[in-house]
Structures are given as structure tokens and as C-alpha cells.
Design a protein around this motif. Sequence first.
Motif, PDB file in Angstrom:
ATOM      1  N   ILE A 153       0.866  -1.194   0.000  1.00 21.32           N
ATOM      2  CA  ILE A 153       0.000   0.000   0.000  1.00 21.32           C
ATOM      3  C   ILE A 153       0.893   1.232   0.000  1.00 21.32           C
ATOM      4  O   ILE A 153       1.806   1.353   0.818  1.00 21.32           O
ATOM      5  CB  ILE A 153      -0.933   0.016   1.232  1.00 21.32           C
ATOM      6  CG1 ILE A 153      -1.743  -1.280   1.289  1.00 21.32           C
ATOM      7  CG2 ILE A 153      -1.852   1.216   1.216  1.00 21.32           C
ATOM      8  CD1 ILE A 153      -2.498  -1.488   2.576  1.00 21.32           C
ATOM      9  N   SER A 154       0.605   2.154  -0.943  1.00 22.19           N
ATOM     10  CA  SER A 154       1.437   3.348  -1.027  1.00 22.19           C
ATOM     11  C   SER A 154       1.068   4.361   0.053  1.00 22.19           C
ATOM     12  O   SER A 154      -0.017   4.293   0.637  1.00 22.19           O
ATOM     13  CB  SER A 154       1.264   3.991  -2.400  1.00 22.19           C
ATOM     14  OG  SER A 154       0.007   4.582  -2.467  1.00 22.19           O
ATOM     15  N   SER A 155       1.980   5.323   0.275  1.00 25.51           N
ATOM     16  CA  SER A 155       1.764   6.366   1.274  1.00 25.51           C
ATOM     17  C   SER A 155       0.519   7.180   0.965  1.00 25.51           C
ATOM     18  O   SER A 155      -0.249   7.542   1.857  1.00 25.51           O
ATOM     19  CB  SER A 155       2.960   7.305   1.309  1.00 25.51           C
ATOM     20  OG  SER A 155       4.016   6.662   1.899  1.00 25.51           O
ATOM     21  N   LYS A 156       0.313   7.424  -0.332  1.00 22.91           N
ATOM     22  CA  LYS A 156      -0.843   8.230  -0.750  1.00 22.91           C
ATOM     23  C   LYS A 156      -2.137   7.512  -0.416  1.00 22.91           C
ATOM     24  O   LYS A 156      -3.128   8.139  -0.004  1.00 22.91           O
ATOM     25  CB  LYS A 156      -0.766   8.518  -2.251  1.00 22.91           C
ATOM     26  CG  LYS A 156       0.022   9.772  -2.537  1.00 22.91           C
ATOM     27  CD  LYS A 156      -0.108  10.190  -3.954  1.00 22.91           C
ATOM     28  CE  LYS A 156       0.728  11.439  -4.191  1.00 22.91           C
ATOM     29  NZ  LYS A 156       0.762  11.810  -5.597  1.00 22.91           N
ATOM     30  N   VAL A 162      -2.551   5.311   1.974  1.00 20.91           N
ATOM     31  CA  VAL A 162      -2.718   5.362   3.437  1.00 20.91           C
ATOM     32  C   VAL A 162      -3.225   6.740   3.845  1.00 20.91           C
ATOM     33  O   VAL A 162      -4.135   6.869   4.671  1.00 20.91           O
ATOM     34  CB  VAL A 162      -1.383   5.035   4.148  1.00 20.91           C
ATOM     35  CG1 VAL A 162      -1.508   5.276   5.664  1.00 20.91           C
ATOM     36  CG2 VAL A 162      -0.983   3.611   3.897  1.00 20.91           C
ATOM     37  N   PHE A 163      -2.658   7.755   3.225  1.00 21.69           N
ATOM     38  CA  PHE A 163      -3.089   9.120   3.500  1.00 21.69           C
ATOM     39  C   PHE A 163      -4.589   9.286   3.225  1.00 21.69           C
ATOM     40  O   PHE A 163      -5.342   9.821   4.051  1.00 21.69           O
ATOM     41  CB  PHE A 163      -2.281  10.097   2.631  1.00 21.69           C
ATOM     42  CG  PHE A 163      -2.835  11.496   2.643  1.00 21.69           C
ATOM     43  CD1 PHE A 163      -2.662  12.307   3.761  1.00 21.69           C
ATOM     44  CD2 PHE A 163      -3.540  11.997   1.554  1.00 21.69           C
ATOM     45  CE1 PHE A 163      -3.180  13.596   3.769  1.00 21.69           C
ATOM     46  CE2 PHE A 163      -4.058  13.274   1.570  1.00 21.69           C
ATOM     47  CZ  PHE A 163      -3.871  14.074   2.680  1.00 21.69           C
ATOM     48  N   LEU A 186      -6.840   6.886   2.994  1.00 20.79           N
ATOM     49  CA  LEU A 186      -7.612   6.032   3.911  1.00 20.79           C
ATOM     50  C   LEU A 186      -7.773   6.696   5.278  1.00 20.79           C
ATOM     51  O   LEU A 186      -8.891   6.792   5.819  1.00 20.79           O
ATOM     52  CB  LEU A 186      -6.892   4.687   4.062  1.00 20.79           C
ATOM     53  CG  LEU A 186      -7.633   3.619   4.856  1.00 20.79           C
ATOM     54  CD1 LEU A 186      -8.828   3.095   4.072  1.00 20.79           C
ATOM     55  CD2 LEU A 186      -6.702   2.470   5.196  1.00 20.79           C
ATOM     56  N   ILE A 187      -6.671   7.171   5.813  1.00 24.75           N
ATOM     57  CA  ILE A 187      -6.717   7.806   7.144  1.00 24.75           C
ATOM     58  C   ILE A 187      -7.556   9.080   7.120  1.00 24.75           C
ATOM     59  O   ILE A 187      -8.351   9.336   8.029  1.00 24.75           O
ATOM     60  CB  ILE A 187      -5.293   8.076   7.682  1.00 24.75           C
ATOM     61  CG1 ILE A 187      -4.590   6.741   7.911  1.00 24.75           C
ATOM     62  CG2 ILE A 187      -5.319   8.871   8.989  1.00 24.75           C
ATOM     63  CD1 ILE A 187      -3.122   6.849   8.182  1.00 24.75           C
ATOM     64  N   SER A 188      -7.397   9.852   6.046  1.00 26.72           N
ATOM     65  CA  SER A 188      -8.186  11.091   5.918  1.00 26.72           C
ATOM     66  C   SER A 188      -9.665  10.761   5.895  1.00 26.72           C
ATOM     67  O   SER A 188     -10.482  11.415   6.576  1.00 26.72           O
ATOM     68  CB  SER A 188      -7.819  11.840   4.635  1.00 26.72           C
ATOM     69  OG  SER A 188      -6.464  12.083   4.618  1.00 26.72           O
ATOM     70  N   ILE A 208     -11.188   8.047   7.036  1.00 27.68           N
ATOM     71  CA  ILE A 208     -11.643   7.568   8.363  1.00 27.68           C
ATOM     72  C   ILE A 208     -11.786   8.749   9.325  1.00 27.68           C
ATOM     73  O   ILE A 208     -12.774   8.857  10.057  1.00 27.68           O
ATOM     74  CB  ILE A 208     -10.666   6.510   8.945  1.00 27.68           C
ATOM     75  CG1 ILE A 208     -10.656   5.260   8.058  1.00 27.68           C
ATOM     76  CG2 ILE A 208     -11.062   6.121  10.372  1.00 27.68           C
ATOM     77  CD1 ILE A 208      -9.584   4.259   8.383  1.00 27.68           C
ATOM     78  N   THR A 209     -10.814   9.660   9.275  1.00 31.43           N
ATOM     79  CA  THR A 209     -10.878  10.822  10.185  1.00 31.43           C
ATOM     80  C   THR A 209     -12.105  11.679   9.888  1.00 31.43           C
ATOM     81  O   THR A 209     -12.787  12.128  10.816  1.00 31.43           O
ATOM     82  CB  THR A 209      -9.588  11.663  10.067  1.00 31.43           C
ATOM     83  OG1 THR A 209      -8.482  10.797  10.294  1.00 31.43           O
ATOM     84  CG2 THR A 209      -9.560  12.800  11.066  1.00 31.43           C
ATOM     85  N   PHE A 254     -15.004   9.942  11.231  1.00 37.00           N
ATOM     86  CA  PHE A 254     -14.983  10.026  12.691  1.00 37.00           C
ATOM     87  C   PHE A 254     -15.233  11.453  13.182  1.00 37.00           C
ATOM     88  O   PHE A 254     -15.518  11.655  14.360  1.00 37.00           O
ATOM     89  CB  PHE A 254     -13.636   9.508  13.236  1.00 37.00           C
ATOM     90  CG  PHE A 254     -13.645   8.024  13.423  1.00 37.00           C
ATOM     91  CD1 PHE A 254     -14.048   7.177  12.395  1.00 37.00           C
ATOM     92  CD2 PHE A 254     -13.268   7.446  14.618  1.00 37.00           C
ATOM     93  CE1 PHE A 254     -14.069   5.813  12.558  1.00 37.00           C
ATOM     94  CE2 PHE A 254     -13.293   6.066  14.786  1.00 37.00           C
ATOM     95  CZ  PHE A 254     -13.693   5.252  13.753  1.00 37.00           C
ATOM     96  N   LEU A 255     -15.113  12.418  12.303  1.00 38.09           N
ATOM     97  CA  LEU A 255     -15.441  13.799  12.676  1.00 38.09           C
ATOM     98  C   LEU A 255     -16.917  14.081  12.435  1.00 38.09           C
ATOM     99  O   LEU A 255     -17.546  14.837  13.177  1.00 38.09           O
ATOM    100  CB  LEU A 255     -14.592  14.786  11.883  1.00 38.09           C
ATOM    101  CG  LEU A 255     -13.225  15.118  12.465  1.00 38.09           C
ATOM    102  CD1 LEU A 255     -12.455  16.007  11.513  1.00 38.09           C
ATOM    103  CD2 LEU A 255     -13.353  15.804  13.816  1.00 38.09           C
ATOM    104  N   ALA A 261     -19.356  11.848  12.545  1.00 37.29           N
ATOM    105  CA  ALA A 261     -20.181  11.119  13.528  1.00 37.29           C
ATOM    106  C   ALA A 261     -20.488  11.962  14.777  1.00 37.29           C
ATOM    107  O   ALA A 261     -21.667  12.096  15.133  1.00 37.29           O
ATOM    108  CB  ALA A 261     -19.501   9.804  13.898  1.00 37.29           C
ATOM    109  N   PRO A 262     -19.472  12.574  15.431  1.00 36.83           N
ATOM    110  CA  PRO A 262     -19.826  13.401  16.596  1.00 36.83           C
ATOM    111  C   PRO A 262     -20.675  14.605  16.246  1.00 36.83           C
ATOM    112  O   PRO A 262     -21.507  15.029  17.049  1.00 36.83           O
ATOM    113  CB  PRO A 262     -18.481  13.862  17.167  1.00 36.83           C
ATOM    114  CG  PRO A 262     -17.443  13.327  16.319  1.00 36.83           C
ATOM    115  CD  PRO A 262     -18.018  12.444  15.284  1.00 36.83           C
TER     116      PRO A 262
END
Lengths: 222, 261
Positions: free
Chosen positions: B3-6, B8-9, B11-13, B15-16, B19-20, B22-23
Motif C-alpha cells: 500500500i502506497s503512502s498516498k 494510506v493518507f 484512507l486515514i483522511s 476515516i478521520t 470520525f469527525l 459522527a460526533p
Amino acid sequence: MTLYFTVNTVIEFFCLLIACLCLYKDRDPIWRLCILYLLFTCATEVSAIHIRKVLNQSNLPLYNVFLLIECGFISTFFYYLYKRYVNKTKWLMVWLSVFTLLFFGELMNNHFLSFTFKTASVLSLVFVLASLYFYYLILKDEKFERLYNYAPFWWVNGTLIFYFGSTSTNIFFDYLIQDKISNFAHSIRYIIFNILNVLLYCCWSYAFLCKYLQRKSSSSLA
Amino acid sequence: MQISSKEVFFLISLITIIFLIAPLFMIAYVSLYNRRKKKHNEETESLKKAFENELLRSQMEVQEQTLKTVASDLHDNIGQLLGLTIITLSSININDPAKAKEKIAAAEDLAKRSVKELRALSRLLDGEELISRGLIGAIAFELDWLEKSQLFKIRYHSSVKTLPAKAGKETIIFRLFQETLHNIIRHAKALEIIINLEFINDLLILSIADDGIGFNFTEIKKLHKGMGLQNIQKRVAMIGGTVSFDTAPGTGTKTTITIPY
């Protein structure tokens, strides 16, 4: 000098300033304690930059120490917020004991070298649950509060956004701590935490402002 | 697969962001629910106010009714007694001591009866005092006065000895009873009134029946003539009860009020 002016430090100092102005004369000691906590936060942030950028050393041990302060303050604050509805002294004691065990367990496991991210993840999860429990208490309470200017609600909003939003970065902590995205000067973890910090401290500043206005209106009524 | 860095970037973005969001939804939900709670509180408050207003109106009407009874009693009963006393006293002939003594004794007896009637009347004057006897006592007291008028034959049956004191409800129920009785006196042309009071499974059942001319309930309601009936229905509903009117022209009327107590 400009080294120390980052998004994080600017927003933290801004929040500290608001806290000093709004909470200095507050009747609740726990709200006044926010000033001290924010002072610690700012000091930690500036020291962390100094250690990393000037001394070229790892600042993770410093964040480990700060995690203890963070847990102690936020847990106690939640305890005081609940106190209006229910008394959960036992919960606080159990949670603080569990956290201490986890924290020192992980620290010893890491030989005091790296950040206790597993404990931090548990901490985030517990604070998310604590925030949701606070909402539950608000919903259950028969008394009506105007939430748009209800300080505890905004304090919890900021806390929930911060700890819930940081879940993904906590999960991928191991990977992210190494990662550098070429398009950005900083790691993605740093960017996410910048955004989360802005949201957290904006909510908290607003909560402090609400608390100030509440104090003013109640003193003018008295 | 690497998996490339991009990736992962990304994916994490993602998910974040989730997760932002939802609240934010959670905060919106709590605020919305809170607004509904406010609306509910306001509705409860307005219902409470309406109940208090109705209670106040009932209290005033009980007092008004009491004053009317007092006025008619003063005129028909005590006025007559005192008039008779005056006539007796003015007809005394001092020269005839034996007859005078007899007349003075009669005047004294009339004056004593007047005082007795006045005492009873003063007790009635205080509407609140009437309710403070309890609902059963107040109903019995009201019926005593009605019976004294000798216009109706009263049959009262109550299987209830005491009721738990509920000040607001008692006043409204008593006013409902007075209103129904007043309707019979004014419109029914009845000779007999039968009152039944029961308390079964936390339900207070008050029925008032008469052998009067009765009326066509549907027609009266359609013509909007039965304002009194509507008033009774409104008040009963306010204390969570029900009311039924069993009537037809020529068959008398039976009003049954059922109230959770």
C-alpha cells in the motif's frame, strides 16, 4: 522565535488567553483549573518543539508525562460535570487506577523509550464514552437547558470531536510516526492533530465564553 | 500487495472525516432532542396553567353558586323568620301579660331558629370551607340544602366513606356536580334526583339522574346550545376523566362522570 508559532501553539495560547479572561473569577474551582491545564498544555507544546527542533531529540517522553496530566484533568472534569446529575466517585477511582496500571505497564514494556499510544488509544475511547454518557445524562434530565450557550455541553463537544476524530490516527500510530507525505511538510498525523486541536480549542474557548456570560448574567440577577 | 503512502493518507483522511462527522451528527441529535424537550416542557407548562385557570374558575363559580344559595336562603328562610319575629313582637299587648309571655316565647323561638339558620349559612358562605369538608361531605351538604327547598325528592347513595385529599381535583369535581345539579334545577322539570357515588379501582364514578323532560343530546350539540354540557366535557377531560349523557326527550337524564382518582 517563529519556530514556536505553529497552528497548535497559536490556538492553544489563544484558548489559554480566553480561559484567563473568562474563568479567572469563576466560582467553580474545576473551571478555574482549566487555566492551569491549558498553561501545562502550552508549556508542553513549546517544550516539545524546543526538544525536537532545537535539541534534535525525541519529545515523546514529554508527551508521556503530559498524558498523565491530560488523563487526570479530563477525567476529573467529567466527574464534576456528571456530579450535577449523578455521583460517580467509584467510576473515577476505578478508571484512574486502570489508567495508571495500563500507562506504567506500557511504559515498562517500551523501556520508557516510546509514546504509550495503546494507553492513549484506551484514553481516547474512554473519553468518547464519557462524552456520550454526558449526552445521555442531558437527554435523560427532565430539566431543560439552552444548549447553544450551555458551557459544559460545548466543553464536551470539543472533547468528543477531538478524541473521536483522533481514533484513526491512534489506530495507525505506528505507521504514521514514520510516514512523511511528500506533498506536505509534516506528517499526516500532525495535520490531523492540527485540525482536531483547532476544533477542540474553538469549542473550549466558546464554552469558557458561555461560562463567563453565565456568571455575568447570574451576578447581575443577584 | 504494497500500500502506497498516498493510499494510506487517503484512507486515514477518510476515516478521520467519518470520525469527525459522527460526533457532529451526535451533537445535532442531542440539540434537536433538547429542542423537542423544550417544546414538551412548554406544552406541559401551558397545560398546567390551563388546569390552574380552570381550577380558579371552578372556585369562583362554586363561590358564586354559594352566594346565590345564600341570597335565596336569606330571602326565603331567614327573612321570613325575622319578619315573623317582628310581627309577633309588634302584636304583643303589655296589658295582657299571659298572652304577651306566650308571644315573647314564640318570638324567642323564632329568633333562635334564625340564629341557627344564620350559622348554617355562614358555614356555607365560605366556598373553600365547603370543599375542605372533603368531596363527599361537600356533596352531602349541597344536597341537604337542596332537600330543604322541598322542590325535589333526593336519593343519595354513596359506597365511599372517605377519599384521598386532592385539592384541585376535588374542587373541579364538586363544581361539575354543582353544574349538573344546576342544569337539572333550571331545565329538567324533574321531581326526583338520584345521585350515586362509587369508587372502584382508582376510578371515581359520579352519576346524577333525574326523572325530568330529558333532551336530544345530538341536536342540542349540533345547534351549539349546550354550552354548559361542553363546559362539563371540557372540565372532565382536563382532569383525565370521561362523561356520558344518557338522555332522550321524555325519559329524564343520567349524567355519569368517571374520573381517575
